[in-house]
Design an enzyme around this catalytic site. Structure first.
Site, PDB file in Angstrom:
ATOM      1  N   HIS A  30     -36.203  13.909 -75.915  1.00  0.00           N
ATOM      2  CA  HIS A  30     -34.802  14.266 -75.644  1.00  0.00           C
ATOM      3  C   HIS A  30     -33.979  14.198 -76.933  1.00  0.00           C
ATOM      4  CE1 HIS A  30     -35.969  12.517 -71.591  1.00  0.00           C
ATOM      5  NE2 HIS A  30     -35.544  13.725 -71.261  1.00  0.00           N
TER       6      HIS A  30
ATOM      7  N   GLN B 146     -40.606  25.517 -66.417  1.00  0.00           N
ATOM      8  CA  GLN B 146     -39.171  25.303 -66.193  1.00  0.00           C
ATOM      9  C   GLN B 146     -38.357  26.174 -67.152  1.00  0.00           C
ATOM     10  OE1 GLN B 146     -36.984  21.499 -65.265  1.00  0.00           O
ATOM     11  NE2 GLN B 146     -36.739  21.421 -67.474  1.00  0.00           N
TER      12      GLN B 146
ATOM     13  N   ASP C  36     -41.983  21.319 -70.503  1.00  0.00           N
ATOM     14  CA  ASP C  36     -41.825  21.897 -69.166  1.00  0.00           C
ATOM     15  C   ASP C  36     -41.777  23.418 -69.317  1.00  0.00           C
ATOM     16  OD1 ASP C  36     -41.540  19.415 -67.594  1.00  0.00           O
ATOM     17  OD2 ASP C  36     -39.830  19.125 -68.904  1.00  0.00           O
TER      18      ASP C  36
ATOM     19  N   LEU D 271     -34.339   8.330 -71.394  1.00  0.00           N
ATOM     20  CA  LEU D 271     -34.496   9.162 -72.594  1.00  0.00           C
ATOM     21  C   LEU D 271     -35.592   8.638 -73.524  1.00  0.00           C
ATOM     22  CD1 LEU D 271     -30.752   9.883 -73.509  1.00  0.00           C
ATOM     23  CD2 LEU D 271     -32.274  11.146 -71.976  1.00  0.00           C
ATOM     24  N   HIS D 272     -36.219   9.570 -74.219  1.00  0.00           N
ATOM     25  CA  HIS D 272     -37.237   9.248 -75.216  1.00  0.00           C
ATOM     26  C   HIS D 272     -37.029  10.178 -76.412  1.00  0.00           C
ATOM     27  CE1 HIS D 272     -39.088  12.855 -73.660  1.00  0.00           C
ATOM     28  NE2 HIS D 272     -39.112  12.323 -72.441  1.00  0.00           N
TER      29      HIS D 272
ATOM     30  N   MET E  90     -44.466  13.288 -74.839  1.00  0.00           N
ATOM     31  CA  MET E  90     -43.480  12.306 -74.383  1.00  0.00           C
ATOM     32  C   MET E  90     -42.883  12.750 -73.056  1.00  0.00           C
ATOM     33  SD  MET E  90     -41.632  10.727 -77.616  1.00  0.00           S
ATOM     34  CE  MET E  90     -42.610  10.179 -79.008  1.00  0.00           C
TER      35      MET E  90
END
Ligand code: PAF
Length: 283
Positions: free
Chosen positions: A37, A154, A151, A33-34, A185
């Site tokens: 998220h 997505q 994304d 995680l970063h 990120m």
């Protein structure tokens, strides 16, 4: 934060919360995680009474087995970050929990979304993404699903999957969180050497340049210049493309359609993607 590993347990817990009229926001992740998220967790908390995160490195969406093997696992740090962010529930399933023996694989009719951009370069990837997200949504009865704009394709694919499967879940797409130099990120950024990390800022700079050039020079020249830019910084470029919001092709027309610029490029076997809305709709 309550951590569940079993489908039956998390499902029963959340159904109970729904009966208590809690609204559930869900942030699916593959861990490592970063701040990107964590921004989704914050967004979910701002509009729901309960926030659930899942961490599951989904084998079915990796078309490249090496990528799967190298995927960073940082579960202890992830848990600390989620607790710090005030996440209520973490679902941490095993592969067998997600894909039990009786699991039946289906084929999602994603149409053109599967043949362009990431779909073209990562065959089968979006089938795997749909498979895991549908499965997670069967387990986590959420009201709102949070995904990051980084994304972009997505997000479009999941939107399509939700309508194909008639799932009553709202999709909330959150803006990309960037490092100080603009690099989006991503869990993959950890694999970049310090030098590659510095070079990678060229992706964001290229997107900004595209935004500046739109409407001034033809799309072909913008794309050719962008590719050269990225190559000069040591990247192998899979694509630089300009599409409408739904990822349909567009001509040299910036009149009233939204335009998104999308880039995929690799440095030292680390493939990075990014995008930017370069023309807002109906401006
Ligand atoms: O974006 C991701 O991290 C993954 O594709 C997702 C949505 C968690 C499915 O595995």
């Amino acid at each position: 934060m309550i951590i569940f590993k079993k489908e039956v347990d998390v499902h029963a817990f959340l159904l109970n919360k729904k009966q208590e009229k809690q609204t559930i926001g869900f942030v699916p992740t593959m861990g490592a995680l970063h701040e990107g998220h964590i921004s989704l967790i914050h967004k979910s908390k701002s509009i729901n009474t309960l926030t659930v995160c899942s961490i599951f490195v989904n084998p079915t969406q990796f078309n490249n087995p090496q990528d799967f093997e190298k995927y960073p696992i940082t579960i202890d740090e992830d848990i600390l970050m989620l607790e710090d962010a005030g996440c209520d529930v973490l679902f941490l399933p095993s592969t067998h929990e997600i894909y039990p023996d009786h699991f039946v694989k289906i084929n999602y009719d994603l149409g053109y979304l599967e043949t362009i951009l990431e779909g073209k370069y990562r065959p089968g990837h979006f089938q795997g993404v749909c498979m895991v997200v549908e499965r997670l949504l069967q387990i986590i009865p959420c009201d709102v699903l949070f995904l990051g704009q980084k994304d972009y394709q997505q997000c479009m694919v999941i939107d399509k999957m939700l309508s194909l499967r008639k799932m009553n879940v709202e999709l909330n797409i959150a803006e990309t969180i960037r490092e100080a130099d603009g690099l989006a990120m991503s869990s993959r950024n950890r694999r970049l050497s310090p030098e590659e990390r510095t070079q990678s800022a060229v992706i964001f700079k290229t997107l900004i340049e595209i935004k500046d050039k739109i409407g001034k020079i033809p799309f072909d020249s913008i794309i050719a210049d962008s590719k050269k830019n990225l190559e000069d910084f040591g990247f192998d470029v899979d694509y630089v493309e300009l599409k409408d919001y739904y990822l349909h092709p567009i001509e040299n027309d910036t009149s009233n359609k939204g335009i998104v610029a999308l880039i995929a490029a690799t440095i030292n076997n680390i493939r990075l993607i990014d995008n930017m809305i370069v023309v807002e709709k109906n401006r």
